[in-house]
Scaffold this active site. Structure first.
Site, PDB file in Angstrom:
ATOM      1  N   ASP A  48       0.571  -1.146  -0.123  1.00  0.00           N
ATOM      2  CA  ASP A  48       0.067  -0.057  -0.042  1.00  0.00           C
ATOM      3  C   ASP A  48       0.778   1.446  -0.046  1.00  0.00           C
ATOM      4  OD1 ASP A  48      -2.904   1.258   0.677  1.00  0.00           O
ATOM      5  OD2 ASP A  48      -1.289   2.636   1.773  1.00  0.00           O
ATOM      6  N   LYS A  78      -2.666   6.080  -4.257  1.00  0.00           N
ATOM      7  CA  LYS A  78      -3.858   7.020  -4.249  1.00  0.00           C
ATOM      8  C   LYS A  78      -3.763   8.386  -4.831  1.00  0.00           C
ATOM      9  CE  LYS A  78      -3.487   4.635   0.597  1.00  0.00           C
ATOM     10  NZ  LYS A  78      -2.211   4.483   1.009  1.00  0.00           N
ATOM     11  N   HIS A 109      -7.530   9.567  -1.876  1.00  0.00           N
ATOM     12  CA  HIS A 109      -6.884   9.637  -0.606  1.00  0.00           C
ATOM     13  C   HIS A 109      -7.675  10.269   0.663  1.00  0.00           C
ATOM     14  CE1 HIS A 109      -2.673   9.165   0.962  1.00  0.00           C
ATOM     15  NE2 HIS A 109      -3.198   9.055   2.061  1.00  0.00           N
TER      16      HIS A 109
HETATM   17  P1  NDP Z   1       1.168   1.831  11.738  1.00  0.00           P
HETATM   18  O1  NDP Z   1      -0.041   1.772  12.549  1.00  0.00           O
HETATM   19  O2  NDP Z   1       1.351   0.625  10.746  1.00  0.00           O
HETATM   20  O3  NDP Z   1       2.469   1.976  12.411  1.00  0.00           O
HETATM   21  C1  NDP Z   1       3.835   2.123  11.807  1.00  0.00           C
HETATM   22  C2  NDP Z   1       4.737   2.596  12.985  1.00  0.00           C
HETATM   23  O4  NDP Z   1       5.000   1.299  13.830  1.00  0.00           O
HETATM   24  C3  NDP Z   1       6.264   2.638  12.414  1.00  0.00           C
HETATM   25  O5  NDP Z   1       6.635   3.749  13.230  1.00  0.00           O
HETATM   26  C4  NDP Z   1       6.834   1.395  12.735  1.00  0.00           C
HETATM   27  O6  NDP Z   1       8.422   1.727  12.994  1.00  0.00           O
HETATM   28  C5  NDP Z   1       6.426   0.804  13.936  1.00  0.00           C
HETATM   29  N1  NDP Z   1       6.284  -0.538  14.052  1.00  0.00           N
HETATM   30  C6  NDP Z   1       6.282  -1.425  12.885  1.00  0.00           C
HETATM   31  N2  NDP Z   1       6.290  -2.667  13.471  1.00  0.00           N
HETATM   32  C7  NDP Z   1       6.381  -2.693  14.793  1.00  0.00           C
HETATM   33  C8  NDP Z   1       6.684  -3.582  15.930  1.00  0.00           C
HETATM   34  N3  NDP Z   1       6.589  -5.101  15.804  1.00  0.00           N
HETATM   35  N4  NDP Z   1       6.743  -2.999  17.314  1.00  0.00           N
HETATM   36  C9  NDP Z   1       6.885  -1.668  17.383  1.00  0.00           C
HETATM   37  N5  NDP Z   1       6.782  -0.709  16.428  1.00  0.00           N
HETATM   38  C10 NDP Z   1       6.545  -1.268  15.085  1.00  0.00           C
HETATM   39  O7  NDP Z   1       0.989   3.073  10.859  1.00  0.00           O
HETATM   40  P2  NDP Z   1       0.900   3.593   9.666  1.00  0.00           P
HETATM   41  O8  NDP Z   1       0.453   5.027   9.794  1.00  0.00           O
HETATM   42  O9  NDP Z   1       2.373   3.655   8.904  1.00  0.00           O
HETATM   43  O10 NDP Z   1      -0.277   2.776   8.927  1.00  0.00           O
HETATM   44  C11 NDP Z   1       0.084   1.933   8.081  1.00  0.00           C
HETATM   45  C12 NDP Z   1      -0.083   2.217   6.507  1.00  0.00           C
HETATM   46  O11 NDP Z   1      -1.529   2.958   6.268  1.00  0.00           O
HETATM   47  C13 NDP Z   1       0.778   3.358   6.007  1.00  0.00           C
HETATM   48  O12 NDP Z   1       2.143   2.848   6.104  1.00  0.00           O
HETATM   49  C14 NDP Z   1       0.038   3.745   4.822  1.00  0.00           C
HETATM   50  O13 NDP Z   1       0.436   2.907   3.754  1.00  0.00           O
HETATM   51  C15 NDP Z   1      -1.200   3.497   5.451  1.00  0.00           C
HETATM   52  N6  NDP Z   1      -1.785   4.971   5.718  1.00  0.00           N
HETATM   53  C16 NDP Z   1      -2.865   5.413   4.975  1.00  0.00           C
HETATM   54  C17 NDP Z   1      -3.556   6.492   5.221  1.00  0.00           C
HETATM   55  C18 NDP Z   1      -4.623   7.076   4.527  1.00  0.00           C
HETATM   56  O14 NDP Z   1      -5.114   8.357   4.972  1.00  0.00           O
HETATM   57  N7  NDP Z   1      -5.116   6.373   3.769  1.00  0.00           N
HETATM   58  C19 NDP Z   1      -2.958   7.534   6.525  1.00  0.00           C
HETATM   59  C20 NDP Z   1      -1.785   6.813   7.131  1.00  0.00           C
HETATM   60  C21 NDP Z   1      -1.484   5.529   6.742  1.00  0.00           C
HETATM   61  P3  NDP Z   1       9.413   0.981  11.943  1.00  0.00           P
HETATM   62  O15 NDP Z   1       9.370   1.121  10.506  1.00  0.00           O
HETATM   63  O16 NDP Z   1      10.826   1.624  12.463  1.00  0.00           O
HETATM   64  O17 NDP Z   1       9.287  -0.424  12.389  1.00  0.00           O
END
Ligand code: NDP
Length: 285
Positions: A48, A78, A109
């Site tokens: 995504d 998006k 989006h």
């Molecule tokens: P998430 O809830 O997926 O959290 C991501 C964060 O958690 C990062 O900082 C990552 O750090 C950390 N993380 C990952 N795995 C672990 C773990 N096992 N233990 C502890 N911390 C962890 O947030 P997102 O906002 O990124 O949401 C997921 C996806 O949704 C996005 O990446 C995007 O593709 C989509 N999205 C869509 C939106 C929309 O408006 N449509 C808005 C926001 C997101 P690290 O990388 O260092 O592991």
């Protein structure tokens, strides 16, 4: 509920969407290229991204170089609301950067504040489905009023609505509406949008099952029957986050997590946000 990493959920147009994917918000350059490669190596089949993330080029290259056939990967990008006036230009740029032939899912989006521009952008997306550039048309951050508007004004129901969804922000009414309309819900920010370590209940519940806080949080969302796209750029977490198919949270633990609803949201106001992230953040200060 899906029982494995690449298992799909069928959308209202008959297409399948893998119920688990990799999100790549906030990851760029080599980090995002590596993340996508780690994920595909680990068995992920759903990626995504978005124009806004500025990483479509690396995401596309990682998919092409993964050694897995394009048809086996489900790719989403998006359209940002500031591009609603000229969606063709933004779409062409995304397609060029990704260079993956077609999109499995293309989302508006955010709804944006202007109905006319939103409907024009939606008609554009539907047109790309007809032209077979996109397999599925969907939306993101749409509220019930926006979905009703699409139904009334265009006679269409999107196949997918990607919304903020985690224990602090469960959007129950919207999820229920989507379910009734046959719209698959995808959860963004399933691990509290990066604020996982601010919720003390999650490691406690994870411990009971020999799992991490992240795994307990993702398992809860899975048991809520939403598609999840957790983001990580680290290989060990990408593997760990997908290791949630060998345990089940009890009803009691599900209820305890349900009770966290309302503690926090990271969404913009979907009624007024028009794509200007800087202005939105400044107005919050
Ligand atoms: P998430 O809830 O997926 O959290 C991501 C964060 O958690 C990062 O900082 C990552 O750090 C950390 N993380 C990952 N795995 C672990 C773990 N096992 N233990 C502890 N911390 C962890 O947030 P997102 O906002 O990124 O949401 C997921 C996806 O949704 C996005 O990446 C995007 O593709 C989509 N999205 C869509 C939106 C929309 O408006 N449509 C808005 C926001 C997101 P690290 O990388 O260092 O592991």
């Amino acid at each position: 509920m899906i029982k494995g990493l690449s298992e799909t959920v069928t959308m209202n147009n008959g297409q399948g969407i893998p119920g688990f994917g990799l999100g790549v918000f906030d990851a760029k350059g080599k980090a995002v290229y590596d993340a996508v490669r780690y994920a595909i190596d680990a068995g992920y089949r759903h990626i995504d991204t978005a124009t806004l993330y500025g990483n479509e080029k690396e995401v596309g290259r990682a998919i092409r170089e993964s050694g897995v056939a394009r048809e086996e990967i489900f790719l989403t990008t998006k359209l940002w609301p500031t591009d609603f006036d000229d969606p063709q230009k933004a779409f062409d740029l995304s397609m060029r950067k990704l260079d993956c032939g077609y999109l499995d899912l293309y989302l508006l989006h955010w709804p944006g504040a202007d109905e006319g521009r939103r409907l024009k952008a939606w008609e554009f997306v539907l047109d790309q489905v007809d032209k077979k550039n996109i397999k599925t048309a969907g939306v993101s951050n749409f509220l019930i009023c926006h979905l009703e508007e699409l139904k009334e004004k265009t006679g269409t129901i999107p196949a997918n609505n990607q919304i903020e969804f985690h224990p602090w922000h469960q959007q129950r009414e919207l999820c229920e509406y989507c379910r009734q309309q046959g719209i698959v819900v995808t959860a963004w920010g399933p691990m509290f949008h990066g604020h996982l370590n601010e919720e003390p209940l999650m490691p406690k519940i994870g411990n009971k099952y020999g799992k991490s806080a992240a795994q307990a949080t993702l398992r809860w969302a899975l048991q809520k029957d939403v598609v999840i796209i957790p983001k990580s750029a680290r290989q060990e977490r990408i593997i760990q986050n997908a290791d949630i198919f060998d345990f089940s949270l009890s009803e009691e633990d599900m209820r305890a997590i349900d009770a966290l609803d309302g503690k926090g949201t990271y969404s913009f106001d979907a009624m007024t946000f028009d794509g200007d992230v800087k202005a939105e953040r400044a107005s919050r200060k």
